[in-house]
Design a protein around this motif. Sequence first.
Motif, mmCIF file in Angstrom:
data_model
loop_
_atom_site.group_PDB
_atom_site.id
_atom_site.type_symbol
_atom_site.label_atom_id
_atom_site.label_comp_id
_atom_site.label_asym_id
_atom_site.label_seq_id
_atom_site.Cartn_x
_atom_site.Cartn_y
_atom_site.Cartn_z
ATOM 1 N N PHE A 1 50.663 64.155 85.244
ATOM 2 C CA PHE A 1 49.955 64.552 86.557
ATOM 3 C C PHE A 1 49.094 63.454 87.187
ATOM 4 N N ALA A 2 49.250 62.879 88.460
ATOM 5 C CA ALA A 2 48.579 62.445 89.362
ATOM 6 C C ALA A 2 48.198 63.483 90.788
ATOM 7 N N MET A 3 46.573 62.762 91.306
ATOM 8 C CA MET A 3 46.206 63.780 92.142
ATOM 9 C C MET A 3 45.079 62.928 92.978
ATOM 10 N N LYS A 4 46.236 62.788 93.791
ATOM 11 C CA LYS A 4 45.072 62.139 95.096
ATOM 12 C C LYS A 4 43.883 62.339 96.103
ATOM 13 N N ILE A 5 42.731 62.267 95.496
ATOM 14 C CA ILE A 5 41.483 63.028 95.907
ATOM 15 C C ILE A 5 41.538 62.735 97.335
ATOM 16 N N ASN A 6 41.702 61.749 98.016
ATOM 17 C CA ASN A 6 41.819 61.155 99.629
ATOM 18 C C ASN A 6 42.065 59.784 99.325
ATOM 19 N N HIS A 7 42.008 59.118 100.721
ATOM 20 C CA HIS A 7 43.290 58.576 101.069
ATOM 21 C C HIS A 7 42.019 56.232 100.065
ATOM 22 N N GLU A 8 41.280 57.036 99.880
ATOM 23 C CA GLU A 8 40.797 55.431 99.117
ATOM 24 C C GLU A 8 40.704 56.117 97.461
ATOM 25 N N SER A 9 40.807 57.079 96.902
ATOM 26 C CA SER A 9 40.844 57.521 95.246
ATOM 27 C C SER A 9 42.152 58.789 95.212
ATOM 28 N N ALA A 10 41.899 58.423 93.540
ATOM 29 C CA ALA A 10 43.715 59.256 92.784
ATOM 30 C C ALA A 10 42.892 59.068 91.493
ATOM 31 N N ILE A 11 43.204 60.767 90.722
ATOM 32 C CA ILE A 11 43.250 60.594 89.634
ATOM 33 C C ILE A 11 44.533 61.209 88.194
ATOM 34 N N GLY A 12 45.043 60.058 87.278
ATOM 35 C CA GLY A 12 45.595 61.256 87.010
ATOM 36 C C GLY A 12 46.030 61.238 84.968
#
Length: 359
Positions: free
Chosen positions: A96-107
């Motif tokens: 599972f991955a999620m884009k927090i905003n235009h600058e960062s993401a988590i998985g």
Amino acid sequence: MKSKCSLKLIAFLFCSCMASALFGQTSTPTYSNEFLSIGIGGRAFAMGNATAASQNNVEAVYWNPANLVDLSTKFDVSAMHAEYFGGLSAYDYIGFAMKINHESAIGLSFIRYGVDDIPNTLELIDQDGNIRYDLVTTFSAADYAFLFSYSRKTKIEGLSLGGNVKLIYRHTGDFATAYGFGFDIAGSFKTDKWRFGAVLRDATSTFNAWVFNTDDLEEVFELTGNDIPTNSTELTLPRLILAVSRDFPISKQFSLLAELDTDITFDGQRNVLIQGDPMSIDPHLGLEASFKKLIFLRAGISNLQEETDFDESKNWTFQPNLGLGIYYKNFRLDYALTDIGDQSIAKYSNVFSLSYAFE
């Protein structure tokens, strides 16, 4: 049924012998936590695992977490199931991955590799010498990994950085258990048509702390003349992956992507294309042709090795890989036909992975 159980028992005994040979009070074997080197995703398998530069969806959690910031949607999930050795072992992944905003993401991702339903014949013969099939039980020998990923763009245009925190759990029934912990760090740089990737796996060395429960095994070990294993710590040395890929637009509908990855290990001489002690280099190449970004044809070459035959002659072998991808709306279905090691007569594995991206 009996033949399949026998094969599982042989596989378990072989792994046990290898483990007892490798484990010392503190050891750095050449091959450690190798289930984390298999890879994930039908696309990567089809391209010979040459995807550390170009993989930019949820599966980047494994291949290069720095690429997570290139997610095309806010959320992305994927799952994969594969079987090896004629179905004796199972390999599963979910991410599972999620884009927090235009600058960062988590998985987040979960990986399991295991052999299940191994017969435990320690109680097959009772104290009176009778064979008791009703006392035969089964157990599993399985490896688990949990990866927590983070990625962020830098102030340098095209450059992003990322990393993984890895938690590892391994067990062989009730006989042995291990807990591990490690880090991966990664970087990615992209231009118009070029992408570069670098991943340092097990950056600070990943350790596994093994605990053995030998209460039920001491009599067997003594009768067979084997040393009783003791609690130990196993280290996995760093591995550096350098990758470069390039897009080749052919027309408005057709395009071609080529990628070259090199795995650089520092744990002793390995049987790879460029052998050295302590550094060895294992290159692998992948190609991907696409039509309207809807249908993808893939091929890859990996596991280049020099083998010695019975007559002392030497020859080079490699592992060919083929695959197909279909992307429709937010769904991605990837398929790979791949062998375990080379182009031998061993059974090929059919690997499927399914992904879904959404806002």
